[in-house]
Design an enzyme around this catalytic site. Structure first.
Site, short mmCIF file in Angstrom:
data_model
loop_
_atom_site.label_atom_id
_atom_site.label_comp_id
_atom_site.label_asym_id
_atom_site.label_seq_id
_atom_site.Cartn_x
_atom_site.Cartn_y
_atom_site.Cartn_z
N ARG A 109 0.71 -30.72 3.05
CA ARG A 109 -0.64 -31.06 3.19
C ARG A 109 -0.89 -30.78 4.99
O ARG A 109 -1.74 -30.85 5.65
CB ARG A 109 -0.73 -32.59 3.12
CG ARG A 109 -0.66 -32.70 1.72
CD ARG A 109 -1.64 -32.16 0.50
NE ARG A 109 -1.56 -32.35 -0.31
CZ ARG A 109 -0.84 -32.02 -1.43
NH1 ARG A 109 0.35 -30.82 -0.91
NH2 ARG A 109 0.08 -32.49 -2.75
N SER A 139 -7.28 -37.84 -2.95
CA SER A 139 -6.76 -38.92 -2.11
C SER A 139 -7.06 -38.89 -0.80
O SER A 139 -7.38 -37.45 -0.29
CB SER A 139 -5.15 -37.99 -1.81
OG SER A 139 -4.99 -37.69 -3.23
N GLU A 172 -6.23 -37.82 4.60
CA GLU A 172 -5.78 -36.50 4.50
C GLU A 172 -7.59 -35.64 4.84
O GLU A 172 -6.76 -34.87 5.21
CB GLU A 172 -5.50 -36.60 3.07
CG GLU A 172 -5.46 -35.32 2.47
CD GLU A 172 -4.53 -34.49 0.91
OE1 GLU A 172 -4.08 -35.40 0.54
OE2 GLU A 172 -5.67 -34.32 0.67
C1 LIG Z 1 -11.83 -34.84 -6.87
C2 LIG Z 1 -10.50 -34.21 -6.39
C3 LIG Z 1 -9.19 -33.88 -6.53
C4 LIG Z 1 -8.39 -33.23 -5.13
N1 LIG Z 1 -7.70 -33.33 -5.70
C5 LIG Z 1 -6.17 -32.46 -4.65
C6 LIG Z 1 -5.01 -31.96 -5.38
O1 LIG Z 1 -4.91 -32.41 -6.66
N2 LIG Z 1 -4.56 -31.15 -3.98
C7 LIG Z 1 -4.82 -31.32 -2.70
O2 LIG Z 1 -4.06 -30.05 -2.38
N3 LIG Z 1 -6.33 -30.84 -2.82
C8 LIG Z 1 -7.35 -31.93 -3.72
N4 LIG Z 1 -8.76 -32.05 -3.16
C9 LIG Z 1 -8.83 -32.14 -2.35
C10 LIG Z 1 -9.80 -30.93 -1.51
O3 LIG Z 1 -10.58 -30.05 -3.35
C11 LIG Z 1 -8.55 -29.85 -0.92
O4 LIG Z 1 -8.10 -30.05 0.11
C12 LIG Z 1 -9.69 -28.39 -1.00
O5 LIG Z 1 -8.46 -27.42 -0.61
C13 LIG Z 1 -10.52 -28.03 0.17
O6 LIG Z 1 -11.69 -27.22 -0.39
P1 LIG Z 1 -12.69 -27.33 0.35
O7 LIG Z 1 -13.48 -25.37 0.09
O8 LIG Z 1 -13.57 -27.98 -0.36
O9 LIG Z 1 -12.83 -27.06 1.82
P2 LIG Z 1 -13.90 -28.40 2.83
O10 LIG Z 1 -14.26 -29.71 2.52
O11 LIG Z 1 -15.40 -27.11 2.21
O12 LIG Z 1 -12.69 -27.88 4.28
C14 LIG Z 1 -11.19 -28.31 3.88
C15 LIG Z 1 -11.76 -27.90 5.59
O13 LIG Z 1 -10.98 -26.97 5.42
C16 LIG Z 1 -12.10 -26.18 6.88
N5 LIG Z 1 -12.06 -24.19 5.83
C17 LIG Z 1 -12.66 -24.51 4.77
N6 LIG Z 1 -12.27 -23.21 4.83
C18 LIG Z 1 -12.25 -22.17 5.35
C19 LIG Z 1 -11.56 -20.85 5.76
N7 LIG Z 1 -12.00 -20.19 4.79
N8 LIG Z 1 -11.59 -20.58 6.80
C20 LIG Z 1 -10.69 -21.41 7.85
N9 LIG Z 1 -11.35 -22.65 7.78
C21 LIG Z 1 -12.27 -23.45 5.87
C22 LIG Z 1 -12.74 -26.76 6.92
O14 LIG Z 1 -13.62 -26.87 8.24
C23 LIG Z 1 -12.18 -27.48 7.01
O15 LIG Z 1 -11.89 -28.41 8.02
C24 LIG Z 1 -9.00 -33.47 -4.26
C25 LIG Z 1 -10.65 -33.37 -3.60
C26 LIG Z 1 -11.08 -33.91 -4.69
C27 LIG Z 1 -12.57 -34.71 -4.65
#
Ligand SMILES: Cc1cc2nc3c(=O)[nH]c(=O)nc-3n(C[C@H](O)[C@H](O)[C@H](O)COP(=O)(O)OP(=O)(O)OC[C@H]3O[C@@H](n4cnc5c(N)ncnc54)[C@H](O)[C@@H]3O)c2cc1C
Length: 343
Positions: free
Chosen positions: A167, A241, A337
């Site tokens: 992570r 998580s 996380e």
């Molecule tokens: C129900 C649920 C289940 C989940 N299960 C998992 C799992 O099994 N495994 C896991 O690893 N995660 C899990 N997650 C966490 C999450 O979905 C992941 O971390 C996902 O990759 C985040 O994507 P996002 O586009 O929503 O990022 P955001 O929440 O929009 O951004 C997260 C971070 O990344 C940065 N960011 C976003 N896009 C970019 C870009 N293009 N360039 C640079 N920085 C960027 C943002 O500034 C921020 O700091 C879960 C979340 C939920 C709600």
């Protein structure tokens, strides 16, 4: 400002899966790399801080954001080549992760199915090196393109340059803070092998009577396990998580196991033991408990939920109490996380 029309005083709650109240001074949704550059120029001229947003599924807003939130909407998916072992598939940062997993399967390029149903966008997947059900993104990663907002250059970074960990990646460290992921190229294996030994997935396949799973069977099993075990953010706000699984020294794990024979832990290659954070939180008695309008999910202690109208500060206060209690009971420090913004 030909393409970009930033919106003032924008509501961020619907753009995140936790759904806590938060506003941005400005919100822009660039659909092209040029529009993304315009967004940074807009912020630079006004001396505004910037925040890149994907699906908002790994963020906790502890306060309003006083600058420009840039919600990436870059689209596009294509096969750009192949090696002896892999299909090389390039996907733009604004594509939805789960839809991309489905699309690769439909094209006949399996390899991402264990990571099905993770919310968010492709561009955010490398930020914390997403992982689930026995697989991490890094295993299917070839390279990514990133805009260096300090120089305006587009860089191509390979796996080593991204410094992926559990992570973790370059992008979470100060050196990577000015980089915006524009697109990622996957290396999807030509000789696909099922990854089905993770217990939940194996049980799901066995229950469905599948002895030799095809990619679609694994995809279906992962989706079904996730739907059963994790709250749907559309119904109950959450960020998945809330804590990483802590890795402790083997001696500490052994001492803990003497006190708690049912302790859940997985030996690591470096000799440490990865403990199940959810088990620690559950054993400490937090499952189902609430603090104000924030709570610990009744079925999955690792997931904190917005019971309706919670503030980010309430969720973070609950997280602090859990951390302190787990540290006091087990001597183990939990690391958060999701990323906290403001506060
Ligand atoms: C129900 C649920 C289940 C989940 N299960 C998992 C799992 O099994 N495994 C896991 O690893 N995660 C899990 N997650 C966490 C999450 O979905 C992941 O971390 C996902 O990759 C985040 O994507 P996002 O586009 O929503 O990022 P955001 O929440 O929009 O951004 C997260 C971070 O990344 C940065 N960011 C976003 N896009 C970019 C870009 N293009 N360039 C640079 N920085 C960027 C943002 O500034 C921020 O700091 C879960 C979340 C939920 C709600």
């Amino acid at each position: 400002m030909a393409e970009l029309q930033p919106i003032p005083d924008a509501d961020l709650a619907p753009l995140t899966t936790l759904g806590v109240a938060a506003r941005a001074a400005w919100l822009a949704t660039p659909e092209t790399p040029d529009a993304l550059r315009e967004a940074f120029a807009f912020a630079h001229e006004r001396r505004l801080p910037t925040l890149v947003l994907g699906g908002g599924s790994n963020l906790v807003f502890a306060s309003d954001f006083p600058g420009l939130v840039i919600r990436l909407a870059l689209r596009g998916r294509e096969k750009i080549g192949e090696t002896a072992d892999a299909h090389l598939v390039r996907v733009a940062a604004g594509e939805v992760w789960h839809e991309t997993v489905e699309w690769t399967l439909a094209q006949g390029w399996p390899g991402l199915e264990n990571l099905a149903l993770i919310p968010g966008c492709v561009g955010a997947a490398p930020i914390q090196n997403i992982g689930a059900y026995g697989m991490e993104l890094t295993e299917r990663f070839a390279s990514l393109e990133a805009l260096d907002t300090r120089t305006g250059q587009v860089l191509v970074l390979d796996r080593e340059a991204c410094r992926f960990g559990y992570r973790d990646s370059l992008f979470k460290r100060p050196e990577g803070a000015g980089l915006v992921v524009l697109a990622m190229t996957f290396a999807l294996p030509k000789r696909w092998m099922a990854r089905a030994n993770y217990r939940d997935v194996a049980e799901e396949l066995a229950a469905a009577g599948v002895a030799e799973p095809a990619p679609r069977n694994i995809f279906d099993a992962v989706v079904s396990v996730r739907r059963r075990k994790l709250p749907d953010p559309a119904e109950l706000g959450n960020v998945g998580s809330f804590f990483k699984n802590p890795v402790v020294a083997a001696e500490q794990a052994a001492t803990l196991r003497e006190r708690f024979p049912e302790l859940v832990g997985y030996p690591q290659a470096d000799g440490g033991v990865k403990l199940a954070a959810g088990w620690l939180i559950d054993r400490a008695g937090w499952k189902g408990r609430t603090l104000g309008r924030a709570g610990v999910h009744a079925r999955q202690a690792l997931v904190l939920v917005n019971l309706g109208g919670a503030t980010g500060s309430e969720v973070l206060a609950l997280a602090r109490q859990i951390r302190a209690d787990v540290e006091q009971k087990f001597g183990v420090l939990l690391e958060q996380e999701p990323i906290t913004i403001g506060g």
